[in-house]
Design a protein around this motif. Structure first.
Motif, PDB file in Angstrom:
ATOM      1  N   GLY A 219       6.283   6.754  -0.629  1.00  0.00           N
ATOM      2  CA  GLY A 219       6.118   7.769   0.405  1.00  0.00           C
ATOM      3  C   GLY A 219       6.963   9.005   0.139  1.00  0.00           C
ATOM      4  N   GLU A 220       6.598  10.108   0.798  1.00  0.00           N
ATOM      5  CA  GLU A 220       7.301  11.374   0.569  1.00  0.00           C
ATOM      6  C   GLU A 220       8.741  11.338   1.070  1.00  0.00           C
ATOM      7  N   ARG A 221       9.033  10.485   2.035  1.00  0.00           N
ATOM      8  CA  ARG A 221      10.371  10.458   2.633  1.00  0.00           C
ATOM      9  C   ARG A 221      11.309   9.484   1.905  1.00  0.00           C
ATOM     10  N   CYS A 222      10.819   8.880   0.813  1.00  0.00           N
ATOM     11  CA  CYS A 222      11.649   7.933   0.059  1.00  0.00           C
ATOM     12  C   CYS A 222      12.540   8.671  -0.938  1.00  0.00           C
ATOM     13  N   THR A 223      13.687   8.081  -1.186  1.00  0.00           N
ATOM     14  CA  THR A 223      14.564   8.516  -2.270  1.00  0.00           C
ATOM     15  C   THR A 223      14.502   7.449  -3.354  1.00  0.00           C
ATOM     16  N   SER A 224      14.481   7.873  -4.608  1.00  0.00           N
ATOM     17  CA  SER A 224      14.351   6.875  -5.680  1.00  0.00           C
ATOM     18  C   SER A 224      15.457   7.020  -6.714  1.00  0.00           C
ATOM     19  N   ILE A 225      15.787   5.884  -7.311  1.00  0.00           N
ATOM     20  CA  ILE A 225      16.742   5.828  -8.418  1.00  0.00           C
ATOM     21  C   ILE A 225      16.115   4.958  -9.509  1.00  0.00           C
ATOM     22  N   THR A 226      16.077   5.474 -10.735  1.00  0.00           N
ATOM     23  CA  THR A 226      15.636   4.660 -11.872  1.00  0.00           C
ATOM     24  C   THR A 226      16.866   3.986 -12.467  1.00  0.00           C
ATOM     25  N   ALA A 227      16.873   2.677 -12.409  1.00  0.00           N
ATOM     26  CA  ALA A 227      18.072   1.911 -12.778  1.00  0.00           C
ATOM     27  C   ALA A 227      18.395   2.044 -14.257  1.00  0.00           C
ATOM     28  N   ARG A 228      19.678   2.208 -14.518  1.00  0.00           N
ATOM     29  CA  ARG A 228      20.163   2.026 -15.873  1.00  0.00           C
ATOM     30  C   ARG A 228      20.462   0.543 -16.024  1.00  0.00           C
ATOM     31  N   ARG A 229      20.094  -0.011 -17.148  1.00  0.00           N
ATOM     32  CA  ARG A 229      20.175  -1.456 -17.320  1.00  0.00           C
ATOM     33  C   ARG A 229      21.175  -1.796 -18.414  1.00  0.00           C
ATOM     34  N   THR A 230      21.790  -2.942 -18.277  1.00  0.00           N
ATOM     35  CA  THR A 230      22.731  -3.416 -19.281  1.00  0.00           C
ATOM     36  C   THR A 230      22.412  -4.856 -19.621  1.00  0.00           C
ATOM     37  N   ILE A 231      23.070  -5.397 -20.605  1.00  0.00           N
ATOM     38  CA  ILE A 231      22.814  -6.758 -21.052  1.00  0.00           C
ATOM     39  C   ILE A 231      23.240  -7.759 -19.983  1.00  0.00           C
ATOM     40  N   ASN A 232      22.491  -8.846 -19.890  1.00  0.00           N
ATOM     41  CA  ASN A 232      22.789  -9.892 -18.909  1.00  0.00           C
ATOM     42  C   ASN A 232      24.021 -10.677 -19.362  1.00  0.00           C
ATOM     43  N   TYR A 233      25.149 -10.432 -18.685  1.00  0.00           N
ATOM     44  CA  TYR A 233      26.406 -11.052 -19.094  1.00  0.00           C
ATOM     45  C   TYR A 233      26.391 -12.573 -18.948  1.00  0.00           C
ATOM     46  N   GLN A 234      25.447 -13.112 -18.139  1.00  0.00           N
ATOM     47  CA  GLN A 234      25.395 -14.565 -17.949  1.00  0.00           C
ATOM     48  C   GLN A 234      24.898 -15.290 -19.202  1.00  0.00           C
ATOM     49  N   HIS A 235      24.177 -14.557 -20.084  1.00  0.00           N
ATOM     50  CA  HIS A 235      23.593 -15.200 -21.268  1.00  0.00           C
ATOM     51  C   HIS A 235      24.059 -14.573 -22.579  1.00  0.00           C
ATOM     52  N   ILE A 236      24.965 -13.611 -22.513  1.00  0.00           N
ATOM     53  CA  ILE A 236      25.390 -12.900 -23.709  1.00  0.00           C
ATOM     54  C   ILE A 236      26.055 -13.830 -24.722  1.00  0.00           C
ATOM     55  N   ASP A 237      26.597 -14.973 -24.217  1.00  0.00           N
ATOM     56  CA  ASP A 237      27.282 -15.906 -25.117  1.00  0.00           C
ATOM     57  C   ASP A 237      26.338 -16.510 -26.157  1.00  0.00           C
ATOM     58  N   ARG A 238      25.021 -16.464 -25.877  1.00  0.00           N
ATOM     59  CA  ARG A 238      24.065 -17.028 -26.835  1.00  0.00           C
ATOM     60  C   ARG A 238      24.079 -16.269 -28.169  1.00  0.00           C
ATOM     61  N   LEU A 239      24.450 -14.994 -28.120  1.00  0.00           N
ATOM     62  CA  LEU A 239      24.491 -14.213 -29.352  1.00  0.00           C
ATOM     63  C   LEU A 239      25.640 -14.644 -30.253  1.00  0.00           C
TER      64      LEU A 239
ATOM     65  N   ASP B  49       0.823  -1.212   0.000  1.00  0.00           N
ATOM     66  CA  ASP B  49       0.000   0.000   0.000  1.00  0.00           C
ATOM     67  C   ASP B  49       0.855   1.258   0.000  1.00  0.00           C
ATOM     68  N   LEU B  50       1.961   1.239   0.782  1.00  0.00           N
ATOM     69  CA  LEU B  50       2.819   2.422   0.873  1.00  0.00           C
ATOM     70  C   LEU B  50       4.215   2.003   1.317  1.00  0.00           C
ATOM     71  N   ILE B  51       5.222   2.609   0.697  1.00  0.00           N
ATOM     72  CA  ILE B  51       6.616   2.367   1.099  1.00  0.00           C
ATOM     73  C   ILE B  51       7.176   3.662   1.677  1.00  0.00           C
ATOM     74  N   GLU B  52       7.713   3.586   2.870  1.00  0.00           N
ATOM     75  CA  GLU B  52       8.226   4.786   3.533  1.00  0.00           C
ATOM     76  C   GLU B  52       9.713   4.648   3.817  1.00  0.00           C
ATOM     77  N   LYS B  53      10.433   5.761   3.720  1.00  0.00           N
ATOM     78  CA  LYS B  53      11.833   5.926   4.131  1.00  0.00           C
ATOM     79  C   LYS B  53      12.844   5.231   3.227  1.00  0.00           C
ATOM     80  N   ASP B  54      12.488   4.116   2.566  1.00  0.00           N
ATOM     81  CA  ASP B  54      13.479   3.308   1.854  1.00  0.00           C
ATOM     82  C   ASP B  54      14.075   4.039   0.658  1.00  0.00           C
ATOM     83  N   LEU B  55      15.205   3.487   0.183  1.00  0.00           N
ATOM     84  CA  LEU B  55      15.712   3.833  -1.133  1.00  0.00           C
ATOM     85  C   LEU B  55      14.950   2.956  -2.128  1.00  0.00           C
TER      86      LEU B  55
END
Length: 669
Positions: free
Chosen positions: A66-86, A43-49
């Motif tokens: 919640g108003e006291r939360c800090t947020s970061i929108t993740a930058r994403r990269t390719i999954n190195y565990q499966h990149i060999d499939r390419l 319902d609500l997240i407070e204080k967390d990152l």
């Protein structure tokens, strides 16, 4: 632990993958919780990152932050565990790149190119059919969004959070100075694991190539391969024998440097659909030319016809003695209609496999002909083919016919016992016609045989291993029998590994004239003529008894007709013909249901073509703007009905509901 982080992602798969990544890197120092939009949010997240997996999730989950939360929108990269499939894809292959939104698709391509995966030509998928003939798609874990027409799918796994976002997380908790080196080492170790994995793959490839060389050298045919520039790369010992050339001399040379026969050289240099007979150095050989799938090479096979003919004659002679031989080939299936040609094309592909096949079709459509032709087109064509009509024998007799019995197992059992059909068909094919008519008890025994590939005779105490391909056929609706408790669902899925639908004569009326001509010949009247008006009548008739009914009708017309020209006046009365009782008994959709189906299908089609997930809530929302508003619960029920009619396919996760070709046809009609 004071440091607390909450990850918010779209799908359960993305949440699980990113949670695992964060836990492996920060687990000792930061408490991590995670949620997915597709499952449920608090319902609500407070204080967390707060870590959003993408900008889209940032918008969808804004109401729980919640108003006291800090947020970061993740930058994403390719999954190195499966990149060999390419790396398994050839250079310059054009691939369709698919993600859950067009923006994410472009971002995925940009990331791939930036990390140096430039050996492929990436085409973004925007939800509409591409004009290019692209057969391969790559996706970072969003398989449900890939178009059905794509033949090869390479899933490179859910995209991971990149190093810059991980550093931001350290900065937030003021852990960068204390843990920066540790985190960097852990991240680097994953890259080292990938390098180790690729090294192991190279070693495995080298070992496989050595094994392949042993196999090619051991085959009893001449085998030669030509690379993209026309040079010989493979030249096995039988090629040395047939040509009188050594492998060391041949490898690296071009075809004109090795062969002087003009007709042979011309055959080897151009694409061919069929093999051709040649004599090379006194050897009579059949030569076949194939494009080597998955590479730019060409494979050439030289088969000694003298040896092949001798072996085939011996095998055919033995099978003919026992009577266990398939009588029909695909050329025996008469007709050139589009429906029949497509069915034969599919059947030929099924013949290449040894997996079970379920053939569905009305009575009289030629299911046994197709079963026989599939066997004769398969790798088991020199092995036994045994057919049994499951509806023609009582249960006890059918059981003993299928599995055999030991001496003295029941009154009337033969001395010495008897081999069952399964045991006699070992190495070949068994055709079970009218499979829908067997009892539940016999179904249980049959299921075990197919699962374990072993049989036990009636009265026996040991299991006998067998290797048999099973082709089953039915004119009944097995799914309906399953619902009624008359057919085992597990047996149905064991039989329907591969599937072939035989078209009724009503769907291939263009074949009626050829069939009529064939039946005139079979009745010994090749010179008889069918008047044009009668032929039109025969073509227009629905033929609910299919080819068998047409054949009987021609026999009747020949018998009662006078002279060599058969006309409409020779037709029997209506009582002669089969009515479509089963069709008339089917319940028709009510007008209201039809309107509801059309309305919901139109919305689903619009959402599919707009590259928007067709969820129940989204369909309900769109319906509110029309003259046919439906609640989410009504949509749920309607989609279930549509799925039963095979008008839609419901995908898991965020893929939503997708209209099928059958649904499109219904909507168009």
């Amino acid at each position: 632990m004071d440091n607390h982080l909450t990850l918010l992602a779209g799908t359960p798969e993305t949440r699980a993958t990113l949670h695992q990544q964060l836990d492996e890197i920060f687990g000792e120092f930061i408490k991590i919780d995670s949620y997915s939009v597709d499952e449920s949010l608090p319902d609500l997240i407070e204080k967390d990152l707060i870590i959003f997996s993408s900008h889209l999730i940032e918008q969808e989950a804004a109401h729980v932050i919640g108003e006291r939360c800090t947020s970061i929108t993740a930058r994403r990269t390719i999954n190195y565990q499966h990149i060999d499939r390419l790396f398994e894809l050839r250079d310059n292959t054009t691939v369709l790149c698919v993600n859950d939104t067009p923006e994410m698709t472009i971002e995925t391509i940009d990331t791939l190119e930036k990390i140096g995966m430039n050996h492929l030509n990436y085409k973004p998928y925007n939800g509409r059919s591409s004009s290019e003939e692209i057969d391969t798609a790559i996706t970072p874990g969003e398989v449900p969004f890939i178009p059905k027409r794509i033949g090869k799918v390479v899933d490179i796994g859910v995209r991971l959070i990149d190093i810059t976002t991980l550093i931001e997380i350290l900065d937030h908790f003021q852990l960068k100075r204390k843990l920066g080196g540790i985190i960097s080492s852990r991240y680097t170790s994953k890259i080292i694991e990938l390098s180790k994995k690729i090294s192991e793959m190279n070693q495995q490839t080298q070992t496989l190539n050595e094994h392949l060389k042993q196999v090619v050298d051991g085959v009893n045919d001449g085998i030669m391969a030509i690379d993209v520039v026309g040079k010989v790369t493979v030249f096995n010992p039988f090629m040395e024998e047939y040509t009188g050339l050594s492998a060391s001399h041949a490898i690296g040379k071009t075809l004109p440097q090795l062969f002087k026969q003009h007709d042979l050289l011309q055959f080897l240099s151009q694409p061919q659909e069929e093999g051709r007979y040649f004599t090379i150095n006194t050897y009579n050989v059949m030569v076949y030319r194939f494009d080597w799938e998955g590479s730019d090479s060409v494979l050439l096979i030289f088969k000694n016809t003298d040896e092949t003919i001798t072996m085939e004659r011996a095998a055919r002679k033995q099978l003919t003695k026992t009577g266990y031989i398939a009588k029909y080939h695909f050329q025996d299936i008469i007709g050139e209609s589009e429906a029949l040609e497509k069915t034969k094309e599919i059947a030929k592909k099924l013949a290449r496999s040894e997996l079970p096949v379920l053939i569905q079709g009305e009575s009289g459509t030629g299911k046994e002909l197709f079963a026989s032709a599939i066997h004769n087109h398969s790798g088991q064509r020199l092995d036994p083919f045994l057919a049994v009509n499951c509806s023609a024998l009582p249960e006890e007799l059918l059981e003993s016919e299928l599995f055999g019995y030991e001496e003295g197992s029941f009154t009337g059992a033969k001395r010495g016992g008897k081999k069952g059909i399964f045991e006699q068909a070992d190495g070949g094919t068994i055709f079970l016609d009218e499979i829908g008519d067997i009892s539940l008890k016999l179904q249980a025994r049959l299921l075990r045989v197919i699962q374990e590939m072993e049989i036990r005779k009636i009265g026996g105490n040991k299991n006998i291993p067998i290797q048999v391909r099973v082709i089953a056929a039915t004119n009944k609706d097995l799914l309906r029998l399953i619902e009624e408790g008359k057919f085992r669902e597990d047996l149905y899925h064991r039989l329907k590994v591969l599937f072939l639908q035989i078209p009724s004569l009503r769907k291939r009326k263009a074949d009626v004239p050829r069939l009529v001509h064939q039946f005139l010949i079979e009745n010994g009247c090749p010179d008889h003529k069918i008047s044009p008006s009668l032929m039109n009548t025969l073509k227009d008739y629905e033929w609910y008894g299919n080819i068998r009914e047409l054949k009987n009708t021609i026999s009747y017309l020949i018998t009662v007709g006078e002279g060599t020209v058969i006309t409409e006046r020779d037709l029997p009365n209506d009582g002669f013909f089969q009515s479509n009782l089963s069709y008339e008994a089917d319940a028709q959709l009510s007008m209201l249901d039809q309107q509801k189906f059309i309305h919901v299908l139109a919305i689903i089609l619009e959402l599919n073509e707009s590259y928007v997930s067709a969820s129940r809530s989204k369909i309900s929302e769109r319906s509110q703007q029309s003259d046919f508003p439906l609640s989410v619960q009504q949509i749920r029920k309607t989609i279930k009905d549509l799925e039963e009619h095979e008008y839609v396919k419901v995908k898991r996760g965020r893929g939503g509901t997708e209209i099928t070709e059958q649904g499109r046809s219904f909507l168009k009609y």
